[in-house]
Design a protein around this motif. Sequence first.
Motif, PDB file in Angstrom:
ATOM      1  N   LEU A   1      45.832  45.859  22.758  1.00 22.10           N
ATOM      2  CA  LEU A   1      44.460  46.246  23.085  1.00 22.10           C
ATOM      3  C   LEU A   1      43.501  45.824  21.980  1.00 22.10           C
ATOM      4  N   LEU A   2      43.911  46.022  20.731  1.00 21.51           N
ATOM      5  CA  LEU A   2      43.056  45.645  19.603  1.00 21.51           C
ATOM      6  C   LEU A   2      42.867  44.135  19.540  1.00 21.51           C
ATOM      7  N   MET A   3      43.938  43.382  19.691  1.00 21.55           N
ATOM      8  CA  MET A   3      43.841  41.926  19.600  1.00 21.55           C
ATOM      9  C   MET A   3      43.128  41.341  20.813  1.00 21.55           C
ATOM     10  N   GLY A   4      43.268  41.963  21.959  1.00 21.81           N
ATOM     11  CA  GLY A   4      42.555  41.468  23.124  1.00 21.81           C
ATOM     12  C   GLY A   4      41.073  41.743  23.075  1.00 21.81           C
ATOM     13  N   SER A   5      40.668  42.784  22.341  1.00 23.31           N
ATOM     14  CA  SER A   5      39.262  43.168  22.280  1.00 23.31           C
ATOM     15  C   SER A   5      38.511  42.494  21.137  1.00 23.31           C
TER      16      SER A   5
ATOM     17  N   ILE B   1      36.255  50.392  31.966  1.00 26.56           N
ATOM     18  CA  ILE B   1      36.277  48.956  32.263  1.00 26.56           C
ATOM     19  C   ILE B   1      37.611  48.323  31.846  1.00 26.56           C
ATOM     20  N   LEU B   2      37.923  48.363  30.554  1.00 30.72           N
ATOM     21  CA  LEU B   2      39.111  47.669  30.070  1.00 30.72           C
ATOM     22  C   LEU B   2      40.396  48.300  30.596  1.00 30.72           C
ATOM     23  N   LEU B   3      40.469  49.619  30.558  1.00 32.50           N
ATOM     24  CA  LEU B   3      41.703  50.274  30.990  1.00 32.50           C
ATOM     25  C   LEU B   3      41.997  50.060  32.475  1.00 32.50           C
ATOM     26  N   PRO B   4      41.067  50.335  33.395  1.00 29.26           N
ATOM     27  CA  PRO B   4      41.400  50.116  34.818  1.00 29.26           C
ATOM     28  C   PRO B   4      41.692  48.664  35.154  1.00 29.26           C
ATOM     29  N   ALA B   5      40.970  47.744  34.491  1.00 28.84           N
ATOM     30  CA  ALA B   5      41.152  46.333  34.831  1.00 28.84           C
ATOM     31  C   ALA B   5      42.451  45.752  34.286  1.00 28.84           C
ATOM     32  N   SER B   6      42.917  46.268  33.151  1.00 28.88           N
ATOM     33  CA  SER B   6      44.079  45.672  32.484  1.00 28.88           C
ATOM     34  C   SER B   6      45.378  46.421  32.739  1.00 28.88           C
ATOM     35  N   LEU B   7      45.302  47.682  33.132  1.00 30.12           N
ATOM     36  CA  LEU B   7      46.514  48.502  33.209  1.00 30.12           C
ATOM     37  C   LEU B   7      47.565  47.972  34.188  1.00 30.12           C
ATOM     38  N   PRO B   8      47.208  47.454  35.375  1.00 30.74           N
ATOM     39  CA  PRO B   8      48.265  46.928  36.261  1.00 30.74           C
ATOM     40  C   PRO B   8      49.106  45.836  35.610  1.00 30.74           C
ATOM     41  N   ALA B   9      48.463  44.899  34.910  1.00 26.93           N
ATOM     42  CA  ALA B   9      49.219  43.832  34.243  1.00 26.93           C
ATOM     43  C   ALA B   9      50.033  44.378  33.080  1.00 26.93           C
ATOM     44  N   VAL B  10      49.495  45.369  32.382  1.00 24.97           N
ATOM     45  CA  VAL B  10      50.224  45.986  31.277  1.00 24.97           C
ATOM     46  C   VAL B  10      51.506  46.639  31.780  1.00 24.97           C
ATOM     47  N   LEU B  11      51.422  47.311  32.917  1.00 24.85           N
ATOM     48  CA  LEU B  11      52.586  48.001  33.466  1.00 24.85           C
ATOM     49  C   LEU B  11      53.634  47.024  33.979  1.00 24.85           C
ATOM     50  N   VAL B  12      53.216  45.837  34.397  1.00 26.45           N
ATOM     51  CA  VAL B  12      54.195  44.810  34.762  1.00 26.45           C
ATOM     52  C   VAL B  12      55.016  44.419  33.540  1.00 26.45           C
TER      53      VAL B  12
ATOM     54  N   MET C   1      47.600  42.157  25.640  1.00 28.84           N
ATOM     55  CA  MET C   1      46.589  41.257  25.101  1.00 28.84           C
ATOM     56  C   MET C   1      46.079  40.298  26.175  1.00 28.84           C
ATOM     57  N   ALA C   2      46.994  39.726  26.945  1.00 26.45           N
ATOM     58  CA  ALA C   2      46.579  38.804  28.006  1.00 26.45           C
ATOM     59  C   ALA C   2      45.759  39.526  29.071  1.00 26.45           C
ATOM     60  N   ALA C   3      46.135  40.767  29.399  1.00 34.56           N
ATOM     61  CA  ALA C   3      45.403  41.512  30.420  1.00 34.56           C
ATOM     62  C   ALA C   3      43.993  41.848  29.963  1.00 34.56           C
ATOM     63  N   VAL C   4      43.843  42.236  28.696  1.00 33.66           N
ATOM     64  CA  VAL C   4      42.512  42.579  28.179  1.00 33.66           C
ATOM     65  C   VAL C   4      41.633  41.335  28.103  1.00 33.66           C
ATOM     66  N   ILE C   5      42.200  40.222  27.664  1.00 32.28           N
ATOM     67  CA  ILE C   5      41.431  38.981  27.578  1.00 32.28           C
ATOM     68  C   ILE C   5      40.958  38.533  28.958  1.00 32.28           C
ATOM     69  N   SER C   6      41.782  38.762  29.975  1.00 32.53           N
ATOM     70  CA  SER C   6      41.459  38.281  31.321  1.00 32.53           C
ATOM     71  C   SER C   6      40.492  39.181  32.075  1.00 32.53           C
ATOM     72  N   VAL C   7      40.075  40.295  31.489  1.00 27.83           N
ATOM     73  CA  VAL C   7      39.076  41.137  32.143  1.00 27.83           C
ATOM     74  C   VAL C   7      37.802  40.306  32.321  1.00 27.83           C
ATOM     75  N   PRO C   8      37.251  40.198  33.521  1.00 27.68           N
ATOM     76  CA  PRO C   8      36.083  39.338  33.749  1.00 27.68           C
ATOM     77  C   PRO C   8      34.920  39.696  32.824  1.00 27.68           C
ATOM     78  N   THR C   9      34.236  38.654  32.364  1.00 26.08           N
ATOM     79  CA  THR C   9      33.088  38.859  31.478  1.00 26.08           C
ATOM     80  C   THR C   9      31.997  39.673  32.154  1.00 26.08           C
ATOM     81  N   GLY C  10      31.865  39.506  33.455  1.00 28.80           N
ATOM     82  CA  GLY C  10      30.851  40.261  34.178  1.00 28.80           C
ATOM     83  C   GLY C  10      31.058  41.757  34.076  1.00 28.80           C
ATOM     84  N   HIS C  11      32.316  42.196  34.043  1.00 21.44           N
ATOM     85  CA  HIS C  11      32.587  43.621  33.894  1.00 21.44           C
ATOM     86  C   HIS C  11      32.129  44.124  32.530  1.00 21.44           C
TER      87      HIS C  11
END
Length: 289
Positions: free
Chosen positions: A112-116, A199-210, A171-181
Amino acid sequence: MTNLIPTKATDDDLLVRAPGPQELHPTRARRKRRALELSLAIAVPVVLILLWQLAASQSWIDERIYPAPSTILADGWQRAADGELWPDVWATLKRVLAGYVIGTVSGYLLGLLMGSISLVRAALEPLLDALYVVPKLALLPIFLNMFGLGEGPQIALVAATVFFFVWISTMAAVISVPTGHRDAGQVFGASPWQMFRHILLPASLPAVLVGARIAAGVAVLVIVASEQIAANDGLGHLIFDARALFQNDVMFVGIVCVAALGVLFSELVRLAGRFLTPWAPRDRGRGQS
């Protein structure tokens, strides 16, 4: 110049598609689909086990090396009834759980830190990429030197393995969160905590759980390999010790327990993911509803 004169379409020119069962009875169609998938999931391993049993009973394979499933089941039942199996199962399970929790929490926070923050990512990513490609079993001697004999090296090895899977996926999930969000959050004056929570948690959590689900299966593999090298109990030690004593039925009992433990652990993580992310699409092939 040629003039195009429109012509009236006849009934023969129309393609009419009648609604199928999925359109007429969607609930019934989904139930039939789930029943078919469940039947296939059960039938394939059952058929393979029956073929194995037949091959052993007909002496197509050497039963001393490949015991029949009935022999493995009887031996496993007896060991469980006598209480000989559960200490090894519990030893493996507690190591996996402890290492998994440590690796998941640390991997998620750092991811999360590195993705942000791009500067943190630029500073740490090359080093972590280099450590990621190192086989984790190669780190076991280092952990033995650090923690000595006991539970420490086993837990540390699982934690290190899980850490990298969760870190990369987070990290990949946080980076891929759309800029518009992100821009929408900034426009509404969201604080860093609100940006993370809404924003970050709902958008990235599905990929994190994978990534966490993949790590669950790999954690079981790593602990079994580690227990074969540097442990006095656990399923890995049971398998290795039984093979050394040529107790192949006991060895297969351990292998079956490892498979069951891996499937159970992975499915628990998947169910937790469905509970935590109800907005995410279901796994394909799992009977969507």
